[in-house]
Design an enzyme around this catalytic site. Structure first.
Site, PDB file in Angstrom:
ATOM      1  N   SER A   5       0.888  -1.100   0.123  1.00 37.70           N
ATOM      2  CA  SER A   5      -0.189  -0.192   0.257  1.00 37.70           C
ATOM      3  C   SER A   5       0.929   0.854  -0.007  1.00 37.70           C
ATOM      4  O   SER A   5       1.500   1.567   0.684  1.00 37.70           O
ATOM      5  CB  SER A   5      -0.715  -0.014   1.321  1.00 37.70           C
ATOM      6  OG  SER A   5      -1.830   1.172   1.066  1.00 37.70           O
ATOM      7  N   LYS A  45      -1.379  -0.735  -4.211  1.00 42.78           N
ATOM      8  CA  LYS A  45      -2.168  -0.533  -3.629  1.00 42.78           C
ATOM      9  C   LYS A  45      -2.421   0.927  -3.763  1.00 42.78           C
ATOM     10  O   LYS A  45      -1.227   1.557  -3.329  1.00 42.78           O
ATOM     11  CB  LYS A  45      -2.918  -0.856  -2.838  1.00 42.78           C
ATOM     12  CG  LYS A  45      -3.675   0.126  -1.941  1.00 42.78           C
ATOM     13  CD  LYS A  45      -4.569  -0.854  -0.924  1.00 42.78           C
ATOM     14  CE  LYS A  45      -4.844  -0.403   0.464  1.00 42.78           C
ATOM     15  NZ  LYS A  45      -4.942  -0.763   1.973  1.00 42.78           N
ATOM     16  N   LYS A  92      -2.805   5.507  -2.719  1.00 41.70           N
ATOM     17  CA  LYS A  92      -4.446   5.739  -1.885  1.00 41.70           C
ATOM     18  C   LYS A  92      -4.480   6.766  -2.875  1.00 41.70           C
ATOM     19  O   LYS A  92      -3.674   7.142  -3.370  1.00 41.70           O
ATOM     20  CB  LYS A  92      -3.623   6.339  -0.405  1.00 41.70           C
ATOM     21  CG  LYS A  92      -3.337   5.506   0.239  1.00 41.70           C
ATOM     22  CD  LYS A  92      -4.239   4.668   0.848  1.00 41.70           C
ATOM     23  CE  LYS A  92      -4.546   3.901   1.903  1.00 41.70           C
ATOM     24  NZ  LYS A  92      -5.046   3.272   2.946  1.00 41.70           N
ATOM     25  N   ASP A 140      -6.912   3.045  -3.242  1.00 45.27           N
ATOM     26  CA  ASP A 140      -7.896   2.723  -1.761  1.00 45.27           C
ATOM     27  C   ASP A 140      -7.911   4.094  -1.391  1.00 45.27           C
ATOM     28  O   ASP A 140      -7.205   4.809  -1.627  1.00 45.27           O
ATOM     29  CB  ASP A 140      -7.143   2.279  -0.370  1.00 45.27           C
ATOM     30  CG  ASP A 140      -7.647   2.525   0.699  1.00 45.27           C
ATOM     31  OD1 ASP A 140      -8.805   2.802   0.583  1.00 45.27           O
ATOM     32  OD2 ASP A 140      -7.314   2.172   1.344  1.00 45.27           O
ATOM     33  N   GLU A 187     -11.289   0.166  -3.418  1.00 46.74           N
ATOM     34  CA  GLU A 187     -11.193   0.230  -1.641  1.00 46.74           C
ATOM     35  C   GLU A 187     -11.933   1.475  -1.220  1.00 46.74           C
ATOM     36  O   GLU A 187     -11.709   2.705  -1.277  1.00 46.74           O
ATOM     37  CB  GLU A 187      -9.966  -0.492  -1.375  1.00 46.74           C
ATOM     38  CG  GLU A 187     -10.108  -1.013   0.259  1.00 46.74           C
ATOM     39  CD  GLU A 187      -8.970  -0.673   0.618  1.00 46.74           C
ATOM     40  OE1 GLU A 187      -7.944  -1.059   0.555  1.00 46.74           O
ATOM     41  OE2 GLU A 187      -8.510  -1.454   2.403  1.00 46.74           O
ATOM     42  N   ASP A 235     -13.720  -2.134   3.333  1.00 46.99           N
ATOM     43  CA  ASP A 235     -12.681  -2.416   4.783  1.00 46.99           C
ATOM     44  C   ASP A 235     -12.908  -1.121   5.321  1.00 46.99           C
ATOM     45  O   ASP A 235     -14.158  -1.934   6.433  1.00 46.99           O
ATOM     46  CB  ASP A 235     -11.387  -1.197   3.952  1.00 46.99           C
ATOM     47  CG  ASP A 235     -10.494  -0.930   5.165  1.00 46.99           C
ATOM     48  OD1 ASP A 235     -10.458  -1.424   6.317  1.00 46.99           O
ATOM     49  OD2 ASP A 235      -9.102  -0.360   4.891  1.00 46.99           O
ATOM     50  N   LYS A 243      -9.799  -7.112   8.183  1.00 45.06           N
ATOM     51  CA  LYS A 243      -8.088  -6.540   8.806  1.00 45.06           C
ATOM     52  C   LYS A 243      -8.682  -7.316  10.421  1.00 45.06           C
ATOM     53  O   LYS A 243      -9.441  -7.283  10.907  1.00 45.06           O
ATOM     54  CB  LYS A 243      -8.428  -5.127   9.278  1.00 45.06           C
ATOM     55  CG  LYS A 243      -7.791  -4.426   7.825  1.00 45.06           C
ATOM     56  CD  LYS A 243      -7.815  -2.503   8.397  1.00 45.06           C
ATOM     57  CE  LYS A 243      -7.371  -1.978   7.050  1.00 45.06           C
ATOM     58  NZ  LYS A 243      -7.647  -1.190   7.251  1.00 45.06           N
ATOM     59  N   GLY A 266      -3.776  -3.992   5.834  1.00 45.99           N
ATOM     60  CA  GLY A 266      -2.677  -3.772   7.418  1.00 45.99           C
ATOM     61  C   GLY A 266      -3.264  -2.098   7.652  1.00 45.99           C
ATOM     62  O   GLY A 266      -3.712  -1.318   7.575  1.00 45.99           O
TER      63      GLY A 266
HETATM   64  O1  OSB Z   1      -7.137   1.794   4.695  1.00 50.74           O
HETATM   65  O2  OSB Z   1      -6.014  -0.076   4.360  1.00 50.74           O
HETATM   66  C1  OSB Z   1      -6.537   1.106   4.899  1.00 50.74           C
HETATM   67  C2  OSB Z   1      -3.085   2.517   6.994  1.00 50.74           C
HETATM   68  C3  OSB Z   1      -4.006   3.017   8.145  1.00 50.74           C
HETATM   69  C4  OSB Z   1      -5.074   2.922   8.003  1.00 50.74           C
HETATM   70  C5  OSB Z   1      -5.785   2.372   7.000  1.00 50.74           C
HETATM   71  C6  OSB Z   1      -5.693   2.383   5.878  1.00 50.74           C
HETATM   72  C7  OSB Z   1      -3.716   1.772   5.972  1.00 50.74           C
HETATM   73  C8  OSB Z   1      -3.639   1.161   4.998  1.00 50.74           C
HETATM   74  C9  OSB Z   1      -1.866   0.694   5.071  1.00 50.74           C
HETATM   75  O3  OSB Z   1      -3.574   1.195   3.610  1.00 50.74           O
HETATM   76  C10 OSB Z   1      -0.789  -0.901   4.832  1.00 50.74           C
HETATM   77  C11 OSB Z   1      -0.367  -1.052   5.763  1.00 50.74           C
HETATM   78  O4  OSB Z   1       0.762  -1.197   4.586  1.00 50.74           O
HETATM   79  O5  OSB Z   1      -0.041  -1.850   6.654  1.00 50.74           O
HETATM   80 MG    MG Z   2      -8.183   0.649   2.722  1.00 51.39          MG
END
Ligand code: OSB
Ligand code: MG
Length: 388
Positions: free
Chosen positions: A155, A181, A183, A208, A233, A258, A282, A310
């Site tokens: 991510s 992925k 953001k 995401d 996402e 999510d 998660k 994550g």
């Molecule tokens: O939305 O998946 C998410 C990190 C913090 C809060 C929300 C998210 C995330 C990530 C990071 O996308 C995932 C990771 O590398 O741990």
């Molecule tokens: Mg997410």
């Protein structure tokens, strides 16, 4: 009587051994860990993590769990402060009160507290660690996991420039990661995707949004269909399934939820409504292994793929994510990646590494499968409280 309870084993006619365990001691710790590089989402930038760990001692065994909340109540309402409060004043006293025979039973005991899934998960997952050690098997095996290695994605947060993002993507692909992925948010989406696709036309790619859009953006969101994305996402409200269902009807790209999914019940409603075609599971957000496995089982029965999300976890939370990802329905690469992407030095040994094929082997040793580095943990601890 208490000593007896600690050692007691009931063996039933079907030859299945049940144990009865009493928790002797629980310790809460808060760690301060700087990320190797900032992580930015539509709701803000994180540079330093505050991580709450739970360490449980029962029957001469030690189990660890991690509270996976953010520092601020933006991804969810939980913070290190709320988790500390809920654990100290409710979950830990309830856990010390009576003996327990399996970790799922503890999950049920936490029911009267509404919400606060990340606080609950930290405690429950530490008990899965102990239960697995007691039985001499890995948490993955105790859960019913079958995969021997898990496929990994990354991510990548919002960057200072598109060039910086393209460079990061290049680096992660050469490290072997199986999907990227990114953001997104209004102003960091379509043009960015165009640049990515012109440089990497065939990679497995997804986005995401962490609830950065509304249905008023429908025409804009329809443009995402041009980029052959694996999924989008959580584009809409963090607690809204109805509007996601409306959006899914208008898009070809699968939606993945999510933030909106906290239980198997939520997952069933989302799928019945047509709010998504994929679910991100998660451990923290859904309240621990028992709930995560229920969601997995429901999705598997309906042929819906799931993957493990994550929360910028330390090695403890990361190791739990690896165990969860061994369940057979985790067919898509997750956001579970190598320790070195987050930390100069992780708090477990060995650190989590990802092979050039983009996989992490699932440990087979009893319990968590990684050893908490006590010296390192002590060094980064900023507060601690003990309960007996
Ligand atoms: O939305 O998946 C998410 C990190 C913090 C809060 C929300 C998210 C995330 C990530 C990071 O996308 C995932 C990771 O590398 O741990
Ligand atoms: Mg997410």
């Amino acid at each position: 009587m208490e000593r007896e309870a600690i050692q007691l084993r009931f063996v039933f006619g079907n030859n299945q051994a049940f144990l009865l365990m009493k928790i002797a001691h629980v310790e809460l710790r808060e760690l301060r860990l700087p990320l190797v590089s900032f992580f930015e989402t539509s709701f803000g930038r994180t540079t330093d993590r505050r991580i709450v760990l739970v360490r449980v001692e029962a029957d001469d065994l030690t189990g660890w769990g991690e509270v996976t909340c953010g520092e601020k109540p933006f991804y969810s309402y939980e913070t290190p402060e709320t988790a500390w409060h809920i654990l100290r004043d409710y979950l830990i006293p309830w856990s010390l009160e009576r003996s327990w025979s399996n970790a799922c039973e503890i999950a049920a005991r936490f029911h009267p507290v509404r919400g606060h899934p990340m606080a609950k998960a930290a405690m429950e997952n530490a008990l899965w660690d102990i239960e697995a050690q007691e039985k001499g098997i890995s948490i993955a095996k105790l859960l019913g996991g079958t995969l021997e290695e898990i496929p990994c994605g990354v991510s990548i947060g919002i960057q200072e420039s598109v060039e910086a993002l393209l460079e990061k993507i290049e680096r992660e692909l050469s490290a072997g990661y199986q999907r990227i992925k990114i953001k997104v948010k209004p102003g960091w989406d379509i043009e960015v995707l165009e640049r990515i696709r012109s440089k990497f036309p065939d990679i497995r790619l997804m986005v995401d949004a962490n609830s950065a859009y509304t249905l008023a953006d429908l025409d804009h969101l329809k443009q995402f269909d041009r980029f052959d994305l694996m999924m989008i996402e959580q584009p809409l409200g963090w607690d809204d399934m109805v509007e996601h269902a409306r959006l899914q009807k208008e898009l070809q790209t699968p939606l993945c939820l999510d933030e909106s999914i906290h239980s198997a019940d939520d997952a069933r409603k989302a799928l019945d409504l047509g709010a998504c075609r994929i679910i991100n599971i998660k451990l923290g957000r859904v309240g621990g292994y028992a709930s995560a496995r229920n969601i997995h089982d429901l999705c598997r029965a309906r042929g819906v793929p799931v993957w493990c999300g994550g929360m910028l976890e330390s090695g403890i939370g990361r190791a739990h994510n690896i165990a969860l990802s061994s369940l057979p329905g985790f067919t898509l690469p997750g956001d579970v990646s190598a320790s070195r992407r987050y930390w100069q030095q992780d708090i477990i040994q060995p650190e989590v590494t990802v092979s050039p094929r983009g996989v992490i082997p699932v440990p087979k040793t009893p319990g968590l499968g990684y050893v908490p580095d006590l010296e390192r943990i002590e060094k980064v601890t900023v507060r601690k409280e003990s309960f007996s």
